[in-house]
Design a protein around this motif. Structure first.
Motif, PDB file in Angstrom:
ATOM      1  N   SER A 185      18.424  10.742  20.622  1.00 38.43           N
ATOM      2  CA  SER A 185      17.960  11.768  21.561  1.00 38.43           C
ATOM      3  C   SER A 185      16.639  12.366  21.107  1.00 38.43           C
ATOM      4  CB  SER A 185      18.996  12.892  21.695  1.00 38.43           C
ATOM      5  OG  SER A 185      20.161  12.388  22.278  1.00 38.43           O
ATOM      6  N   GLU A 186      16.543  12.581  19.803  1.00 33.51           N
ATOM      7  CA  GLU A 186      15.321  13.182  19.261  1.00 33.51           C
ATOM      8  C   GLU A 186      14.099  12.307  19.600  1.00 33.51           C
ATOM      9  OE1 GLU A 186      15.667  13.789  14.995  1.00 33.51           O
ATOM     10  OE2 GLU A 186      13.511  13.336  14.820  1.00 33.51           O
ATOM     11  N   ILE A 187      14.242  11.015  19.411  1.00 33.14           N
ATOM     12  CA  ILE A 187      13.096  10.125  19.628  1.00 33.14           C
ATOM     13  C   ILE A 187      12.875   9.835  21.123  1.00 33.14           C
ATOM     14  CG2 ILE A 187      12.128   7.820  19.170  1.00 33.14           C
ATOM     15  CD1 ILE A 187      12.199   9.530  16.654  1.00 33.14           C
ATOM     16  N   LEU A 188      13.936   9.491  21.840  1.00 35.62           N
ATOM     17  CA  LEU A 188      13.734   9.073  23.237  1.00 35.62           C
ATOM     18  C   LEU A 188      13.421  10.250  24.168  1.00 35.62           C
ATOM     19  CD1 LEU A 188      16.264   6.153  23.805  1.00 35.62           C
ATOM     20  CD2 LEU A 188      13.880   6.072  23.062  1.00 35.62           C
ATOM     21  N   ASP A 189      13.881  11.448  23.848  1.00 35.47           N
ATOM     22  CA  ASP A 189      13.504  12.613  24.661  1.00 35.47           C
ATOM     23  C   ASP A 189      12.156  13.189  24.230  1.00 35.47           C
ATOM     24  OD1 ASP A 189      15.753  12.432  26.224  1.00 35.47           O
ATOM     25  OD2 ASP A 189      16.887  13.956  25.149  1.00 35.47           O
ATOM     26  N   GLY A 190      11.560  12.618  23.215  1.00 35.42           N
ATOM     27  CA  GLY A 190      10.266  13.095  22.715  1.00 35.42           C
ATOM     28  C   GLY A 190       9.113  12.246  23.228  1.00 35.42           C
ATOM     29  N   PRO A 191       7.922  12.425  22.645  1.00 37.09           N
ATOM     30  CA  PRO A 191       6.727  11.732  23.146  1.00 37.09           C
ATOM     31  C   PRO A 191       6.798  10.198  23.075  1.00 37.09           C
ATOM     32  CG  PRO A 191       6.232  13.076  21.174  1.00 37.09           C
ATOM     33  CD  PRO A 191       7.629  13.388  21.583  1.00 37.09           C
ATOM     34  N   LEU A 192       7.502   9.654  22.081  1.00 35.67           N
ATOM     35  CA  LEU A 192       7.575   8.190  22.006  1.00 35.67           C
ATOM     36  C   LEU A 192       8.392   7.618  23.170  1.00 35.67           C
ATOM     37  CD1 LEU A 192       7.983   7.391  18.193  1.00 35.67           C
ATOM     38  CD2 LEU A 192       6.084   6.750  19.676  1.00 35.67           C
ATOM     39  N   GLY A 193       9.483   8.303  23.480  1.00 40.87           N
ATOM     40  CA  GLY A 193      10.289   7.883  24.635  1.00 40.87           C
ATOM     41  C   GLY A 193       9.457   7.966  25.911  1.00 40.87           C
ATOM     42  N   GLN A 194       8.685   9.029  26.031  1.00 42.66           N
ATOM     43  CA  GLN A 194       7.856   9.200  27.227  1.00 42.66           C
ATOM     44  C   GLN A 194       6.829   8.069  27.347  1.00 42.66           C
ATOM     45  OE1 GLN A 194       8.488  11.551  29.645  1.00 42.66           O
ATOM     46  NE2 GLN A 194       7.017  10.279  30.776  1.00 42.66           N
ATOM     47  N   GLU A 195       6.312   7.615  26.205  1.00 40.08           N
ATOM     48  CA  GLU A 195       5.352   6.499  26.249  1.00 40.08           C
ATOM     49  C   GLU A 195       5.989   5.247  26.827  1.00 40.08           C
ATOM     50  OE1 GLU A 195       2.590   5.267  23.139  1.00 40.08           O
ATOM     51  OE2 GLU A 195       2.974   7.213  22.188  1.00 40.08           O
ATOM     52  N   LEU A 204       8.520   5.184  28.933  1.00 48.46           N
ATOM     53  CA  LEU A 204       8.687   5.401  30.381  1.00 48.46           C
ATOM     54  C   LEU A 204       7.355   5.206  31.108  1.00 48.46           C
ATOM     55  CD1 LEU A 204      11.068   8.538  30.465  1.00 48.46           C
ATOM     56  CD2 LEU A 204      11.688   6.128  30.683  1.00 48.46           C
ATOM     57  N   ASP A 205       6.277   5.725  30.513  1.00 50.18           N
ATOM     58  CA  ASP A 205       4.957   5.593  31.151  1.00 50.18           C
ATOM     59  C   ASP A 205       4.505   4.131  31.238  1.00 50.18           C
ATOM     60  OD1 ASP A 205       4.930   8.327  31.408  1.00 50.18           O
ATOM     61  OD2 ASP A 205       3.543   8.690  29.740  1.00 50.18           O
ATOM     62  N   ALA A 206       4.874   3.345  30.223  1.00 50.78           N
ATOM     63  CA  ALA A 206       4.452   1.936  30.202  1.00 50.78           C
ATOM     64  C   ALA A 206       5.005   1.163  31.405  1.00 50.78           C
ATOM     65  CB  ALA A 206       4.903   1.271  28.903  1.00 50.78           C
ATOM     66  N   LEU A 207       6.104   1.663  31.965  1.00 48.38           N
ATOM     67  CA  LEU A 207       6.734   0.971  33.093  1.00 48.38           C
ATOM     68  C   LEU A 207       5.862   0.967  34.347  1.00 48.38           C
ATOM     69  CD1 LEU A 207      10.291   2.496  32.691  1.00 48.38           C
ATOM     70  CD2 LEU A 207       9.667   0.127  32.278  1.00 48.38           C
ATOM     71  N   GLU A 208       4.910   1.897  34.384  1.00 47.06           N
ATOM     72  CA  GLU A 208       4.055   2.006  35.579  1.00 47.06           C
ATOM     73  C   GLU A 208       3.261   0.727  35.815  1.00 47.06           C
ATOM     74  OE1 GLU A 208       1.971   5.637  36.176  1.00 47.06           O
ATOM     75  OE2 GLU A 208       3.797   6.828  35.884  1.00 47.06           O
ATOM     76  N   LYS A 209       2.939   0.031  34.723  1.00 47.82           N
ATOM     77  CA  LYS A 209       2.187  -1.226  34.851  1.00 47.82           C
ATOM     78  C   LYS A 209       2.918  -2.242  35.721  1.00 47.82           C
ATOM     79  CE  LYS A 209       1.892  -1.774  30.431  1.00 47.82           C
ATOM     80  NZ  LYS A 209       1.643  -2.200  29.056  1.00 47.82           N
ATOM     81  N   ALA A 210       4.245  -2.138  35.725  1.00 45.94           N
ATOM     82  CA  ALA A 210       5.040  -3.098  36.502  1.00 45.94           C
ATOM     83  C   ALA A 210       5.524  -2.483  37.815  1.00 45.94           C
ATOM     84  CB  ALA A 210       6.228  -3.579  35.678  1.00 45.94           C
ATOM     85  N   GLY A 211       4.988  -1.302  38.157  1.00 45.67           N
ATOM     86  CA  GLY A 211       5.353  -0.696  39.445  1.00 45.67           C
ATOM     87  C   GLY A 211       6.625   0.133  39.431  1.00 45.67           C
ATOM     88  N   PHE A 212       7.060   0.523  38.207  1.00 49.05           N
ATOM     89  CA  PHE A 212       8.256   1.366  38.109  1.00 49.05           C
ATOM     90  C   PHE A 212       7.882   2.772  37.664  1.00 49.05           C
ATOM     91  CE2 PHE A 212       9.906  -2.892  36.727  1.00 49.05           C
ATOM     92  CZ  PHE A 212      10.711  -3.126  37.831  1.00 49.05           C
ATOM     93  N   LYS A 213       8.557   3.770  38.203  1.00 46.26           N
ATOM     94  CA  LYS A 213       8.475   5.124  37.681  1.00 46.26           C
ATOM     95  C   LYS A 213       9.689   5.308  36.766  1.00 46.26           C
ATOM     96  CE  LYS A 213       7.518   9.537  37.385  1.00 46.26           C
ATOM     97  NZ  LYS A 213       6.261  10.029  36.759  1.00 46.26           N
ATOM     98  N   GLY A 214       9.445   5.488  35.462  1.00 46.61           N
ATOM     99  CA  GLY A 214      10.535   5.689  34.515  1.00 46.61           C
ATOM    100  C   GLY A 214      10.919   7.163  34.499  1.00 46.61           C
ATOM    101  N   LEU A 215      12.179   7.477  34.837  1.00 45.95           N
ATOM    102  CA  LEU A 215      12.582   8.880  34.959  1.00 45.95           C
ATOM    103  C   LEU A 215      13.353   9.384  33.746  1.00 45.95           C
ATOM    104  CD1 LEU A 215      13.663   8.688  38.692  1.00 45.95           C
ATOM    105  CD2 LEU A 215      11.681   9.928  37.809  1.00 45.95           C
ATOM    106  N   ALA A 216      14.216   8.569  33.170  1.00 51.58           N
ATOM    107  CA  ALA A 216      15.035   9.036  32.039  1.00 51.58           C
ATOM    108  C   ALA A 216      15.716   7.851  31.354  1.00 51.58           C
ATOM    109  CB  ALA A 216      16.102  10.015  32.547  1.00 51.58           C
ATOM    110  N   PHE A 217      16.229   8.118  30.168  1.00 50.76           N
ATOM    111  CA  PHE A 217      17.058   7.142  29.464  1.00 50.76           C
ATOM    112  C   PHE A 217      18.509   7.609  29.503  1.00 50.76           C
ATOM    113  CE2 PHE A 217      12.981   6.846  27.171  1.00 50.76           C
ATOM    114  CZ  PHE A 217      12.783   5.476  27.153  1.00 50.76           C
ATOM    115  N   SER A 218      19.397   6.746  29.965  1.00 54.40           N
ATOM    116  CA  SER A 218      20.828   6.971  29.760  1.00 54.40           C
ATOM    117  C   SER A 218      21.292   5.856  28.831  1.00 54.40           C
ATOM    118  CB  SER A 218      21.559   7.017  31.107  1.00 54.40           C
ATOM    119  OG  SER A 218      21.114   5.979  31.962  1.00 54.40           O
ATOM    120  N   GLU A 219      22.617   5.645  28.685  1.00 54.01           N
ATOM    121  CA  GLU A 219      22.949   4.677  27.631  1.00 54.01           C
ATOM    122  C   GLU A 219      24.268   3.943  27.823  1.00 54.01           C
ATOM    123  OE1 GLU A 219      23.099   7.255  24.190  1.00 54.01           O
ATOM    124  OE2 GLU A 219      25.258   7.599  24.403  1.00 54.01           O
TER     125      GLU A 219
END
Ligand code: EAX
Length: 327
Positions: free
Chosen positions: A116-126, A128-143
């Protein structure tokens, strides 16, 4: 003039309100698994929150149980906006956005708090943002949770015991390479895999305990080793253009609802894991709770130097930063 402007803006505000009251939208959301599964719990909570918060103006239709095809096919449909959203296991994203696979690097996270610490932080956000290249909006991580090895041939305590086992892996180059490096004979297959296990087409598979429980894999698998080799996330995504075309208030509401649904589901998984494990034992699985993880890890780290992670500079660089942050 001031007054006229003010009046005009009030009129505009009222018109917008009226328009939003009349606004109705159906969101189509796809998952590959069945009611009761991890992905379904996210989808169900998201639906509940969105329908409640939009006062019923927005409805969420959940397409489940692979009615839209496997996870790769659902992702393709999200890219075309035939389906607006999905809760998809991270593995199949590999083929669309290479960086995403860093989250699946073996033995990356210590435990769930660390995740949670890592994926809810800036690295996790990166990621999610990388997904935009493929036309996806990354909203959250579940598991799904930490993945563990099961098989029908023999107890597996150290990595040597894996030699030659025919293991089903997700449709993901990383998972295939990992199990090859660990000495298995990996066979990529989409989900579900119950009948292949039952018929003995494959000796084993790897999944978190919640999946073994929900899909009754204990009926067709004897030995479980708590290897915890890969943290298995889902990524909760939308079609990027569709999402960006919604008005800002709706975007924020969807973003918040999905994050809350994801946290709700992660808590469900974490709180129930010990109970699920006890049930697997009651059902007769033979569990090695303390396998020699170091022996697995020693081989698994080889992945870092492989084409999988070195070919794309952005992926190599992101992996370095994940490894640094999780050391
Ligand atoms: O969510 O394919 C898999 O092994 C996944 O973990 C499965 O979809 C269960």
């Amino acid at each position: 003039m001031r007054r006229v402007l003010r009046l005009a803006s009030i009129t505009l505000f009222v018109v917008c309100l009226t328009a939003s009251a009349a606004f109705a939208m159906e969101i189509k959301l796809g998952i590959v698994t069945t009611p009761g599964s991890a992905q379904y719990i996210v989808a169900e909570k998201f639906k509940e929150l969105v329908e409640e918060r939009s006062g019923g103006d927005i409805t969420v239709s959940i397409f489940h149980s692979a009615s839209l095809g496997n996870e790769t096919e659902i992702l393709q449909q999200i890219q075309m906006n035939a389906v607006n959203m999905g809760v998809i296991t991270l593995g199949p994203f590999d083929a669309f956005v290479p960086e995403v696979k860093v989250v699946n690097f073996p033995f990356l996270f210590r435990d769930y708090d660390h995740v949670s610490e890592i994926l809810d932080g800036p690295l996790g956000q990166e990621v999610l943002d990388a997904l935009e290249k493929a036309g996806f909006k990354g909203l959250a991580f579940s598991e799904n949770g930490f993945r563990n090895l099961t098989n029908n041939k023999r107890p597996v305590h150290s990595v040597e015991d894996v030699a030659g086992l025919k293991i089903r892996v997700m449709e993901s180059a990383l998972h295939k390479e990992l199990w090859r490096v660990l000495g298995a004979n990996p066979t990529p297959m989409g989900w579900p895999i119950y009948s292949e296990l039952e018929q003995g087409v494959i000796d084993g598979q790897e999944n978190p305990v919640s999946v073994l429980k929900v899909f009754k894999l204990f009926e067709v698998q004897k030995y479980l080793s708590l290897t915890g080799h890969v943290y298995s996330a889902h990524i909760d995504v939308a079609n990027l253009n569709w999402f960006n075309g919604l008005n800002e208030g709706v975007q924020t509401m969807l973003q918040e609802a999905m994050y809350e649904a994801a946290v709700h589901q992660r808590n469900w998984n974490r709180e129930n894991e010990a109970g699920f494990l006890a049930e697997l034992e009651r059902e007769g699985m033979i569990v090695d709770k303390d396998p020699d993880k170091a022996s697995f890890r020693a081989k698994a780290v080889e992945l870092k130097g492989m084409d999988l992670f070195t070919r794309d500079p952005a992926t190599a660089e992101l992996l370095d930063r994940f490894l640094e942050a999780t050391r």
